[in-house]
Design a protein around this motif. Structure first.
Motif, PDB file in Angstrom:
ATOM      1  N   MET A   1       0.849  -1.199   0.000  1.00 18.27           N
ATOM      2  CA  MET A   1       0.000   0.000   0.000  1.00 18.27           C
ATOM      3  C   MET A   1       0.882   1.246   0.000  1.00 18.27           C
ATOM      4  O   MET A   1       1.891   1.286   0.689  1.00 18.27           O
ATOM      5  CB  MET A   1      -0.892  -0.016   1.259  1.00 18.27           C
ATOM      6  CG  MET A   1      -2.020   0.999   1.172  1.00 18.27           C
ATOM      7  SD  MET A   1      -2.867   1.201   2.765  1.00 18.27           S
ATOM      8  CE  MET A   1      -3.831  -0.301   2.836  1.00 18.27           C
ATOM      9  N   HIS A   2       0.474   2.241  -0.775  1.00 14.54           N
ATOM     10  CA  HIS A   2       1.233   3.496  -0.798  1.00 14.54           C
ATOM     11  C   HIS A   2       0.800   4.375   0.384  1.00 14.54           C
ATOM     12  O   HIS A   2      -0.369   4.670   0.559  1.00 14.54           O
ATOM     13  CB  HIS A   2       0.976   4.228  -2.126  1.00 14.54           C
ATOM     14  CG  HIS A   2       1.420   5.644  -2.114  1.00 14.54           C
ATOM     15  ND1 HIS A   2       2.740   5.996  -2.208  1.00 14.54           N
ATOM     16  CD2 HIS A   2       0.716   6.796  -1.973  1.00 14.54           C
ATOM     17  CE1 HIS A   2       2.821   7.316  -2.148  1.00 14.54           C
ATOM     18  NE2 HIS A   2       1.613   7.825  -1.999  1.00 14.54           N
ATOM     19  N   HIS A   3       1.778   4.739   1.214  1.00 16.69           N
ATOM     20  CA  HIS A   3       1.484   5.612   2.359  1.00 16.69           C
ATOM     21  C   HIS A   3       1.876   7.041   2.014  1.00 16.69           C
ATOM     22  O   HIS A   3       2.565   7.288   1.042  1.00 16.69           O
ATOM     23  CB  HIS A   3       2.263   5.153   3.598  1.00 16.69           C
ATOM     24  CG  HIS A   3       1.903   3.771   4.021  1.00 16.69           C
ATOM     25  ND1 HIS A   3       0.695   3.458   4.579  1.00 16.69           N
ATOM     26  CD2 HIS A   3       2.613   2.621   3.963  1.00 16.69           C
ATOM     27  CE1 HIS A   3       0.668   2.165   4.847  1.00 16.69           C
ATOM     28  NE2 HIS A   3       1.820   1.635   4.478  1.00 16.69           N
ATOM     29  N   PHE A   4       1.466   7.961   2.885  1.00 16.78           N
ATOM     30  CA  PHE A   4       1.829   9.360   2.687  1.00 16.78           C
ATOM     31  C   PHE A   4       2.908   9.759   3.685  1.00 16.78           C
ATOM     32  O   PHE A   4       2.931   9.266   4.812  1.00 16.78           O
ATOM     33  CB  PHE A   4       0.594  10.254   2.814  1.00 16.78           C
ATOM     34  CG  PHE A   4      -0.395  10.029   1.712  1.00 16.78           C
ATOM     35  CD1 PHE A   4      -0.274  10.712   0.515  1.00 16.78           C
ATOM     36  CD2 PHE A   4      -1.400   9.087   1.857  1.00 16.78           C
ATOM     37  CE1 PHE A   4      -1.169  10.476  -0.525  1.00 16.78           C
ATOM     38  CE2 PHE A   4      -2.295   8.844   0.824  1.00 16.78           C
ATOM     39  CZ  PHE A   4      -2.176   9.539  -0.372  1.00 16.78           C
ATOM     40  N   ILE A  26      -9.276   9.359   1.423  1.00 19.92           N
ATOM     41  CA  ILE A  26      -9.708   8.035   0.956  1.00 19.92           C
ATOM     42  C   ILE A  26      -8.848   6.957   1.615  1.00 19.92           C
ATOM     43  O   ILE A  26      -9.344   5.948   2.099  1.00 19.92           O
ATOM     44  CB  ILE A  26      -9.625   7.946  -0.596  1.00 19.92           C
ATOM     45  CG1 ILE A  26     -10.674   8.878  -1.214  1.00 19.92           C
ATOM     46  CG2 ILE A  26      -9.791   6.516  -1.082  1.00 19.92           C
ATOM     47  CD1 ILE A  26     -10.502   9.125  -2.700  1.00 19.92           C
ATOM     48  N   HIS A  27      -7.539   7.254   1.670  1.00 25.35           N
ATOM     49  CA  HIS A  27      -6.586   6.326   2.276  1.00 25.35           C
ATOM     50  C   HIS A  27      -6.948   6.064   3.743  1.00 25.35           C
ATOM     51  O   HIS A  27      -6.939   4.919   4.199  1.00 25.35           O
ATOM     52  CB  HIS A  27      -5.187   6.937   2.155  1.00 25.35           C
ATOM     53  CG  HIS A  27      -4.074   6.062   2.616  1.00 25.35           C
ATOM     54  ND1 HIS A  27      -3.621   4.991   1.887  1.00 25.35           N
ATOM     55  CD2 HIS A  27      -3.315   6.104   3.745  1.00 25.35           C
ATOM     56  CE1 HIS A  27      -2.618   4.416   2.550  1.00 25.35           C
ATOM     57  NE2 HIS A  27      -2.414   5.072   3.678  1.00 25.35           N
ATOM     58  N   LEU A  28      -7.318   7.130   4.460  1.00 22.97           N
ATOM     59  CA  LEU A  28      -7.725   6.978   5.866  1.00 22.97           C
ATOM     60  C   LEU A  28      -9.018   6.186   5.977  1.00 22.97           C
ATOM     61  O   LEU A  28      -9.150   5.311   6.838  1.00 22.97           O
ATOM     62  CB  LEU A  28      -7.954   8.349   6.517  1.00 22.97           C
ATOM     63  CG  LEU A  28      -6.741   9.194   6.871  1.00 22.97           C
ATOM     64  CD1 LEU A  28      -7.223  10.505   7.469  1.00 22.97           C
ATOM     65  CD2 LEU A  28      -5.828   8.475   7.840  1.00 22.97           C
ATOM     66  N   GLY A  31      -8.844   2.736   6.040  1.00 20.35           N
ATOM     67  CA  GLY A  31      -8.413   2.193   7.333  1.00 20.35           C
ATOM     68  C   GLY A  31      -6.954   1.815   7.417  1.00 20.35           C
ATOM     69  O   GLY A  31      -6.626   0.728   7.894  1.00 20.35           O
ATOM     70  N   CYS A  32      -6.043   2.710   6.952  1.00 18.82           N
ATOM     71  CA  CYS A  32      -4.620   2.414   7.132  1.00 18.82           C
ATOM     72  C   CYS A  32      -4.218   2.802   8.559  1.00 18.82           C
ATOM     73  O   CYS A  32      -4.261   3.980   8.921  1.00 18.82           O
ATOM     74  CB  CYS A  32      -3.774   3.209   6.133  1.00 18.82           C
ATOM     75  SG  CYS A  32      -2.020   3.066   6.473  1.00 18.82           S
ATOM     76  N   PRO A  33      -3.872   1.818   9.395  1.00 22.55           N
ATOM     77  CA  PRO A  33      -3.574   2.145  10.797  1.00 22.55           C
ATOM     78  C   PRO A  33      -2.324   3.020  10.960  1.00 22.55           C
ATOM     79  O   PRO A  33      -2.291   3.889  11.832  1.00 22.55           O
ATOM     80  CB  PRO A  33      -3.370   0.775  11.463  1.00 22.55           C
ATOM     81  CG  PRO A  33      -3.213  -0.209  10.371  1.00 22.55           C
ATOM     82  CD  PRO A  33      -3.735   0.392   9.100  1.00 22.55           C
ATOM     83  N   GLU A  34      -1.320   2.830  10.093  1.00 21.70           N
ATOM     84  CA  GLU A  34      -0.086   3.615  10.232  1.00 21.70           C
ATOM     85  C   GLU A  34      -0.344   5.091   9.967  1.00 21.70           C
ATOM     86  O   GLU A  34       0.093   5.966  10.712  1.00 21.70           O
ATOM     87  CB  GLU A  34       0.978   3.120   9.247  1.00 21.70           C
ATOM     88  CG  GLU A  34       1.570   1.777   9.627  1.00 21.70           C
ATOM     89  CD  GLU A  34       2.148   1.073   8.412  1.00 21.70           C
ATOM     90  OE1 GLU A  34       3.141   1.581   7.879  1.00 21.70           O
ATOM     91  OE2 GLU A  34       1.579   0.035   7.995  1.00 21.70           O
ATOM     92  N   CYS A  35      -1.039   5.365   8.868  1.00 17.45           N
ATOM     93  CA  CYS A  35      -1.287   6.758   8.515  1.00 17.45           C
ATOM     94  C   CYS A  35      -2.257   7.403   9.495  1.00 17.45           C
ATOM     95  O   CYS A  35      -2.118   8.579   9.835  1.00 17.45           O
ATOM     96  CB  CYS A  35      -1.774   6.882   7.081  1.00 17.45           C
ATOM     97  SG  CYS A  35      -0.442   6.565   5.903  1.00 17.45           S
ATOM     98  N   ARG A  36      -3.222   6.632   9.980  1.00 15.12           N
ATOM     99  CA  ARG A  36      -4.157   7.160  10.966  1.00 15.12           C
ATOM    100  C   ARG A  36      -3.386   7.551  12.235  1.00 15.12           C
ATOM    101  O   ARG A  36      -3.617   8.598  12.823  1.00 15.12           O
ATOM    102  CB  ARG A  36      -5.215   6.095  11.283  1.00 15.12           C
ATOM    103  CG  ARG A  36      -6.356   6.601  12.147  1.00 15.12           C
ATOM    104  CD  ARG A  36      -7.494   5.583  12.195  1.00 15.12           C
ATOM    105  NE  ARG A  36      -8.212   5.511  10.925  1.00 15.12           N
ATOM    106  CZ  ARG A  36      -9.197   6.356  10.580  1.00 15.12           C
ATOM    107  NH1 ARG A  36      -9.553   7.318  11.390  1.00 15.12           N
ATOM    108  NH2 ARG A  36      -9.800   6.235   9.423  1.00 15.12           N
TER     109      ARG A  36
HETATM  110 ZN   LIG Z   1      -0.966   4.499   4.967  1.00 17.15          ZN
END
Ligand SMILES: [Zn+2]
Length: 204
Positions: A1-4, A26-28, A31-36
């Motif tokens: 998955m591409h993160h920011f 959209i990424h949040l 449900g990306c736990p790292e980015c959240r």
């Molecule tokens: Zn992420």
């Protein structure tokens, strides 16, 4: 998955959505736990820096942040969220080249702007003691009568705190330090703005 990247989340948390804000939402939502986690951390930090000492933040917020970062690192976050001021005047750029060569100027004046704030700096070097003194004044150009008192001023080399002071009732401050490279000045106007200034190298 591409993160920011972290700086994108810093901007997002500060309410200055970067161009990718829609994709980030959209990424949040996916449900990306790292980015959240990144976003929550930066939201907590930016709220804390903004409110610091304006009133006592709730104990749990302070504890959460303290648990995650030690106090020295606190100023490194300031560097992360600060907006870099724009150089609008440098006395060295105004001086005649011949004068520069023949008669070294005793002081260098720099004016930076981060609207509505104006930061006037005077760098004076003492060749004998190999020390540099920095006299500064912060003004609010929109409301000049609003004194910038009790504002934290922090001098960093990289992420290390070299010196920390605060402004007097006239918005003035003084710092003294040895000749050094990569010095950055951060001004934390609580509840309004964190301003960063890259200091030039001073010869002495
Ligand atoms: Zn992420």
């Amino acid at each position: 998955m591409h993160h920011f990247s972290m700086d994108k989340w810093v901007d997002f948390a500060r309410g200055m959505p970067p161009d990718e804000a829609a994709e980030m939402r959209i990424h949040l939502d996916r449900g990306c736990p790292e980015c959240r986690q990144s976003l929550q951390t930066w939201q907590t930090i930016s709220a804390l820096v903004a409110r610091e000492a304006a009133y006592q933040p709730s104990g749990s917020v302070v504890e959460t942040v303290k648990a995650a970062f030690n106090s020295e690192k606190r100023w490194a976050w300031l560097a992360q969220i600060a907006q870099m001021a724009r150089l609008v005047f440098d006395s060295f750029q105004q001086a005649e080249p011949a004068m520069m060569r023949g008669f070294p100027q005793p002081s260098r004046q720099l004016v930076h702007e981060s609207e509505p704030f104006v930061i006037d700096l005077r760098l004076e070097s003492d060749p004998l003691r190999k020390r540099i003194s920095l006299l500064g004044q912060i003004l609010n150009s929109r409301y000049p009568e609003n004194a910038i008192r009790g504002v934290d001023v922090i001098l960093l080399r990289g992420e290390d705190v070299i010196q920390k002071t605060s402004t007097n009732p006239l918005g003035e401050f003084v710092l003294e330090f040895g000749r050094d490279e990569n010095l950055r000045l951060f001004i934390n106007i609580r509840g309004q703005r964190a301003i960063g200034i890259v200091l030039p190298e001073v010869e002495n």
